[in-house]
Design an enzyme around this catalytic site. Structure first.
Site, PDB file in Angstrom:
ATOM      1  N   VAL A  56       0.855   4.298   1.521  1.00  0.00           N
ATOM      2  CA  VAL A  56       1.274   4.947   2.767  1.00  0.00           C
ATOM      3  C   VAL A  56       2.289   4.062   3.490  1.00  0.00           C
ATOM      4  CG1 VAL A  56       0.525   5.940   4.965  1.00  0.00           C
ATOM      5  CG2 VAL A  56      -0.924   6.182   2.942  1.00  0.00           C
ATOM      6  N   CYS A  57       2.058   2.752   3.475  1.00  0.00           N
ATOM      7  CA  CYS A  57       3.020   1.830   4.086  1.00  0.00           C
ATOM      8  C   CYS A  57       4.357   1.887   3.350  1.00  0.00           C
ATOM      9  CB  CYS A  57       2.468   0.405   4.094  1.00  0.00           C
ATOM     10  SG  CYS A  57       0.996   0.226   5.134  1.00  0.00           S
ATOM     11  N   GLN A  58       4.300   2.034   2.040  1.00  0.00           N
ATOM     12  CA  GLN A  58       5.526   2.165   1.252  1.00  0.00           C
ATOM     13  C   GLN A  58       6.299   3.408   1.660  1.00  0.00           C
ATOM     14  OE1 GLN A  58       5.043   2.130  -3.032  1.00  0.00           O
ATOM     15  NE2 GLN A  58       7.021   3.113  -3.327  1.00  0.00           N
ATOM     16  N   THR A  95       0.857  -1.186   0.000  1.00  0.00           N
ATOM     17  CA  THR A  95       0.000   0.000   0.000  1.00  0.00           C
ATOM     18  C   THR A  95       0.892   1.235   0.000  1.00  0.00           C
ATOM     19  OG1 THR A  95      -0.157   0.061   2.411  1.00  0.00           O
ATOM     20  CG2 THR A  95      -1.853  -1.202   1.242  1.00  0.00           C
ATOM     21  N   VAL A 150       8.017   2.753   5.139  1.00  0.00           N
ATOM     22  CA  VAL A 150       9.212   1.900   5.163  1.00  0.00           C
ATOM     23  C   VAL A 150      10.356   2.489   4.346  1.00  0.00           C
ATOM     24  CG1 VAL A 150       7.903  -0.188   5.688  1.00  0.00           C
ATOM     25  CG2 VAL A 150       8.434   0.330   3.305  1.00  0.00           C
TER      26      VAL A 150
END
Length: 192
Positions: free
Chosen positions: A46-48, A44, A51
């Site tokens: 935002v998760c990308q 996803t 991280v």
């Protein structure tokens, strides 16, 4: 959601595989500060951003005697494929897949209604006592400056201002990492 682990508590121990199949046991890392950066799901945007931003600042975490981990309820295979797709080599992605969400539950960030973890940062000192916790909105990229400034103060590490310019990083359509410097890292009001 269970209650977020309180400040000052000793962090619950856990064991999890990273994206390269290496078993990570928290209790073997005493002497290092630990950032547990929970994200809801791999793959996803935002998760990308979350991280990629951590991975971009790994040298700074090294200076602060800190090991960051990116955790989600995704399987080991999914974490491996995702980290490969993002080109992440340094940041360890931990799978909280089975028992499903057990690490997130221990730290009070599991969302029963969705079966995922909240987006959260939990910071442990070198004795693995909780020194910072924050839950973010699911669509909100965590502000890494908060973590860096807590660690800088906690470890009393001198870091030149130039090195604490936090960048928000993403991969573009061609697979290149694109970072935008956050001028607020130096206390500059970007709205002026």
């Amino acid at each position: 959601m269970e209650e977020l682990i309180p400040l000052g508590y000793e962090a619950p121990d856990f064991s999890s595989r990273d994206q390269n199949g290496k078993n990570v046991i928290l209790s073997t890392l005493i002497g290092k500060n630990i950032l547990l950066s929970f994200h809801p799901l791999a793959w996803t945007s935002v998760c990308q951003a979350q991280v990629n931003t951590i991975d971009t600042h790994m040298r700074l975490f090294d200076k602060l005697n800190t090991i960051p981990f990116a955790l989600s309820v995704d399987s080991y295979a999914s974490k491996k494929a995702w980290s490969d797709a993002l080109g992440i080599k340094k940041l360890q992605f931990l799978s909280d897949f089975w028992p499903h969400g057990s690490i997130a539950r221990q730290y009070g960030v599991f969302r029963e209604q969705d079966g995922i973890s909240s987006r959260a940062n939990i910071l442990l000192n070198e004795k693995h006592e909780v020194i910072f916790t924050k839950i973010y909105g699911l669509e909100e990229t965590p502000d890494l400056r908060e973590i860096i400034f807590v660690l800088k103060d906690y470890t009393r590490t001198e870091i030149p201002n130039i090195e604490i310019e936090i960048q928000r990083c993403m991969k573009d359509a061609l697979g290149r990492t694109v970072c935008i410097k956050d001028s607020r890292a130096k206390g500059i009001d970007a709205t002026n």
